[in-house]
Scaffold this motif. Structure first.
Motif, PDB file in Angstrom:
ATOM      1  N   ALA A   3      15.991  57.262  33.674  1.00 18.29           N
ATOM      2  CA  ALA A   3      17.260  57.912  33.364  1.00 18.29           C
ATOM      3  C   ALA A   3      18.440  57.047  33.814  1.00 18.29           C
ATOM      4  CB  ALA A   3      17.321  59.287  34.020  1.00 18.29           C
ATOM      5  N   VAL A   4      18.333  56.476  35.002  1.00 15.11           N
ATOM      6  CA  VAL A   4      19.406  55.619  35.520  1.00 15.11           C
ATOM      7  C   VAL A   4      19.554  54.374  34.652  1.00 15.11           C
ATOM      8  CG1 VAL A   4      20.093  54.155  37.455  1.00 15.11           C
ATOM      9  CG2 VAL A   4      19.215  56.450  37.892  1.00 15.11           C
ATOM     10  N   THR A   5      18.433  53.784  34.268  1.00 12.66           N
ATOM     11  CA  THR A   5      18.467  52.574  33.436  1.00 12.66           C
ATOM     12  C   THR A   5      19.089  52.859  32.076  1.00 12.66           C
ATOM     13  OG1 THR A   5      16.487  51.709  34.532  1.00 12.66           O
ATOM     14  CG2 THR A   5      17.069  50.758  32.398  1.00 12.66           C
ATOM     15  N   ALA A   6      18.714  53.985  31.472  1.00 14.63           N
ATOM     16  CA  ALA A   6      19.274  54.339  30.164  1.00 14.63           C
ATOM     17  C   ALA A   6      20.780  54.531  30.249  1.00 14.63           C
ATOM     18  CB  ALA A   6      18.616  55.613  29.639  1.00 14.63           C
ATOM     19  N   ALA A   7      21.240  55.189  31.306  1.00 17.86           N
ATOM     20  CA  ALA A   7      22.679  55.409  31.486  1.00 17.86           C
ATOM     21  C   ALA A   7      23.410  54.090  31.661  1.00 17.86           C
ATOM     22  CB  ALA A   7      22.917  56.319  32.688  1.00 17.86           C
ATOM     23  N   ARG A   8      22.823  53.181  32.426  1.00 17.72           N
ATOM     24  CA  ARG A   8      23.453  51.885  32.665  1.00 17.72           C
ATOM     25  C   ARG A   8      23.513  51.059  31.385  1.00 17.72           C
ATOM     26  NH1 ARG A   8      20.429  50.351  36.491  1.00 17.72           N
ATOM     27  NH2 ARG A   8      19.083  48.903  35.374  1.00 17.72           N
ATOM     28  N   ARG A   9      22.423  51.063  30.619  1.00 16.84           N
ATOM     29  CA  ARG A   9      22.401  50.292  29.376  1.00 16.84           C
ATOM     30  C   ARG A   9      23.405  50.837  28.363  1.00 16.84           C
ATOM     31  NH1 ARG A   9      20.383  45.686  31.058  1.00 16.84           N
ATOM     32  NH2 ARG A   9      18.201  45.787  31.708  1.00 16.84           N
ATOM     33  N   VAL A  49       4.996  60.219  41.638  1.00 12.69           N
ATOM     34  CA  VAL A  49       5.241  58.872  41.123  1.00 12.69           C
ATOM     35  C   VAL A  49       5.902  58.936  39.744  1.00 12.69           C
ATOM     36  CG1 VAL A  49       4.131  56.765  40.285  1.00 12.69           C
ATOM     37  CG2 VAL A  49       3.393  57.786  42.433  1.00 12.69           C
ATOM     38  N   VAL A  50       5.402  59.817  38.884  1.00 15.29           N
ATOM     39  CA  VAL A  50       5.973  59.956  37.541  1.00 15.29           C
ATOM     40  C   VAL A  50       7.420  60.444  37.620  1.00 15.29           C
ATOM     41  CG1 VAL A  50       5.812  61.211  35.352  1.00 15.29           C
ATOM     42  CG2 VAL A  50       3.748  60.314  36.422  1.00 15.29           C
ATOM     43  N   LEU A  51       7.708  61.338  38.553  1.00 18.07           N
ATOM     44  CA  LEU A  51       9.080  61.825  38.720  1.00 18.07           C
ATOM     45  C   LEU A  51      10.014  60.691  39.159  1.00 18.07           C
ATOM     46  CD1 LEU A  51       8.504  65.311  40.404  1.00 18.07           C
ATOM     47  CD2 LEU A  51       9.259  64.841  38.061  1.00 18.07           C
ATOM     48  N   VAL A  52       9.524  59.837  40.057  1.00 20.27           N
ATOM     49  CA  VAL A  52      10.326  58.686  40.483  1.00 20.27           C
ATOM     50  C   VAL A  52      10.559  57.748  39.301  1.00 20.27           C
ATOM     51  CG1 VAL A  52      10.359  56.623  41.935  1.00 20.27           C
ATOM     52  CG2 VAL A  52       9.600  58.806  42.886  1.00 20.27           C
ATOM     53  N   LEU A  97       7.268  57.039  29.224  1.00 21.97           N
ATOM     54  CA  LEU A  97       8.606  56.905  29.806  1.00 21.97           C
ATOM     55  C   LEU A  97       9.263  55.590  29.399  1.00 21.97           C
ATOM     56  CD1 LEU A  97       8.170  58.349  33.412  1.00 21.97           C
ATOM     57  CD2 LEU A  97       9.843  59.092  31.717  1.00 21.97           C
ATOM     58  N   GLY A  98       8.489  54.511  29.422  1.00 26.54           N
ATOM     59  CA  GLY A  98       9.044  53.209  29.067  1.00 26.54           C
ATOM     60  C   GLY A  98       9.549  53.167  27.638  1.00 26.54           C
ATOM     61  N   GLY A  99       8.725  53.628  26.715  1.00 24.93           N
ATOM     62  CA  GLY A  99       9.123  53.609  25.312  1.00 24.93           C
ATOM     63  C   GLY A  99      10.257  54.569  25.005  1.00 24.93           C
ATOM     64  N   THR A 100      10.213  55.740  25.628  1.00 27.56           N
ATOM     65  CA  THR A 100      11.258  56.739  25.405  1.00 27.56           C
ATOM     66  C   THR A 100      12.584  56.281  25.991  1.00 27.56           C
ATOM     67  OG1 THR A 100       9.573  58.479  25.489  1.00 27.56           O
ATOM     68  CG2 THR A 100      11.861  59.169  25.708  1.00 27.56           C
ATOM     69  N   MET A 101      12.548  55.656  27.151  1.00 27.95           N
ATOM     70  CA  MET A 101      13.758  55.123  27.766  1.00 27.95           C
ATOM     71  C   MET A 101      14.411  54.078  26.860  1.00 27.95           C
ATOM     72  SD  MET A 101      14.075  52.720  31.148  1.00 27.95           S
ATOM     73  CE  MET A 101      13.334  51.369  30.203  1.00 27.95           C
ATOM     74  N   GLY A 149      28.877  55.392  32.039  1.00 29.70           N
ATOM     75  CA  GLY A 149      29.373  55.897  33.310  1.00 29.70           C
ATOM     76  C   GLY A 149      28.609  57.129  33.760  1.00 29.70           C
ATOM     77  N   ARG A 150      29.329  58.053  34.393  1.00 23.03           N
ATOM     78  CA  ARG A 150      28.675  59.257  34.896  1.00 23.03           C
ATOM     79  C   ARG A 150      28.141  60.147  33.777  1.00 23.03           C
ATOM     80  NH1 ARG A 150      32.588  61.322  39.889  1.00 23.03           N
ATOM     81  NH2 ARG A 150      32.273  59.473  41.222  1.00 23.03           N
ATOM     82  N   SER A 151      28.779  60.083  32.628  1.00 19.35           N
ATOM     83  CA  SER A 151      28.304  60.916  31.520  1.00 19.35           C
ATOM     84  C   SER A 151      26.909  60.494  31.059  1.00 19.35           C
ATOM     85  CB  SER A 151      29.279  60.848  30.343  1.00 19.35           C
ATOM     86  OG  SER A 151      29.230  59.587  29.697  1.00 19.35           O
ATOM     87  N   GLY A 152      26.508  59.270  31.424  1.00 20.42           N
ATOM     88  CA  GLY A 152      25.181  58.788  31.051  1.00 20.42           C
ATOM     89  C   GLY A 152      24.061  59.569  31.703  1.00 20.42           C
ATOM     90  N   SER A 153      24.383  60.349  32.747  1.00 23.21           N
ATOM     91  CA  SER A 153      23.351  61.160  33.399  1.00 23.21           C
ATOM     92  C   SER A 153      22.756  62.184  32.429  1.00 23.21           C
ATOM     93  CB  SER A 153      23.925  61.868  34.626  1.00 23.21           C
ATOM     94  OG  SER A 153      24.996  62.732  34.265  1.00 23.21           O
ATOM     95  N   TRP A 154      23.519  62.539  31.391  1.00 23.52           N
ATOM     96  CA  TRP A 154      23.001  63.456  30.379  1.00 23.52           C
ATOM     97  C   TRP A 154      21.803  62.863  29.631  1.00 23.52           C
ATOM     98  CZ3 TRP A 154      24.122  68.457  29.320  1.00 23.52           C
ATOM     99  CH2 TRP A 154      25.278  68.996  29.879  1.00 23.52           C
ATOM    100  N   LEU A 155      21.679  61.540  29.638  1.00 24.55           N
ATOM    101  CA  LEU A 155      20.563  60.915  28.923  1.00 24.55           C
ATOM    102  C   LEU A 155      19.224  61.251  29.564  1.00 24.55           C
ATOM    103  CD1 LEU A 155      22.129  57.422  28.113  1.00 24.55           C
ATOM    104  CD2 LEU A 155      21.847  59.391  26.595  1.00 24.55           C
ATOM    105  N   GLY A 156      19.251  61.657  30.819  1.00 22.42           N
ATOM    106  CA  GLY A 156      18.014  62.135  31.444  1.00 22.42           C
ATOM    107  C   GLY A 156      17.455  63.331  30.695  1.00 22.42           C
TER     108      GLY A 156
END
Length: 254
Positions: free
Chosen positions: A75-81, A66-69, A127-131, A85-92
């Motif tokens: 990570a997806v939300t941070a990249a979108r905000r 669940v935590v991994l999901v 996760l919420g605060g860090t995101m 684009g695709r480079s936002g995947s690095w924010l994970g």
């Protein structure tokens, strides 16, 4: 305090949604459908999550899944905000850096028991605060790179490397991204009573235990956010996270 699901709760929520939609329309805050849509999505998501968590928290291994999901969604939300684009995947990577700085030590210290409920609860809060901090640092950092592009190019013309030139304009964005977490710690108990405190207080009835949990969460959040923001700034400075579209702020410097 216990909220009992039923007709009364449904009618109250519908009334609140209708009132909020009316305010949106009268004050021209946006489309009045925003609130009903968000409320409907919240009901569906929380209903699904409640069913999943009821089963998942019974075992540590399922809680880890669940935590991994949740991490993936963060990570997806941070990249979108960040509009990266695709480079936002690095924010994970930034979010992972923050979480791994806090969660393993918290669980392995013996201060909190290693249970499914504990893992999901603390992991979700972190996760919420860090995101949020990561998203804010990336978005404002990329905005700064474009808005102050002249300063960056001036630094480049003086012989500075691309990373150092970007760092010239990124310092304030990192500080801004950390302000919400620091302010939350400074005002806890005076302005707000966070969810972790209320949750423990309602379940255990002990204000001391509730305070201990909340202190642990707040301090952990500050470390997690600091690590994530530091990594985010570095990623933006190195050009790993960037915006390619010229119409948006923050186009990549070569």
């Amino acid at each position: 305090m216990v909220v009992t699901p039923g007709l009364g709760l449904a009618l109250l929520c519908l009334g609140l949604v209708a009132a909020a939609a009316l305010v949106y329309r009268l004050a021209h805050l946006g489309g009045p459908a925003v609130v009903p849509a968000a409320a409907g999505r919240a009901v569906l998501q929380l209903g699904a999550v409640a069913l999943i968590l009821a089963a998942a928290v019974r075992h540590v291994w399922s809680a880890v899944l669940v935590v991994l999901v949740m991490f993936g969604a963060a990570a997806v939300t941070a990249a979108r905000r960040a509009e990266a684009g695709r480079s936002g995947s690095w924010l994970g990577l930034a979010i992972a850096a923050g979480i791994t700085a806090v969660l393993p030590a918290t669980l392995l210290s013996g201060v909190v028991p290693i249970h499914g409920v504990t893992l999901v609860a603390i992991g979700g809060i972190l996760l919420g605060g860090t995101m949020t901090a990561t998203s804010l640092a990336a978005r404002r950092g990329l905005d700064a790179v474009t808005r102050r592009r002249g300063e960056v190019e001036a630094a480049l013309s003086l012989g500075f490397g691309a990373r150092t030139a970007r760092l010239v304009v990124l310092g304030d964005t990192a500080i801004d991204a950390l302000i919400p977490g620091v302010d939350q710690a400074r005002t806890v108990g005076l302005v707000t009573l966070p969810g972790a405190f209320i949750g423990v207080l309602l379940t255990s009835g002990s204000a001391v235990q509730a305070g201990a949990v909340q202190i642990l969460v707040l301090i952990g959040l500050m470390l997690s956010q600091a690590c994530a923001v530091a990594v985010t700034v570095e990623l933006v400075a190195r050009g790993r996270v960037h915006r390619d579209h010229p119409g948006k702020s923050g186009s990549r410097l070569s």
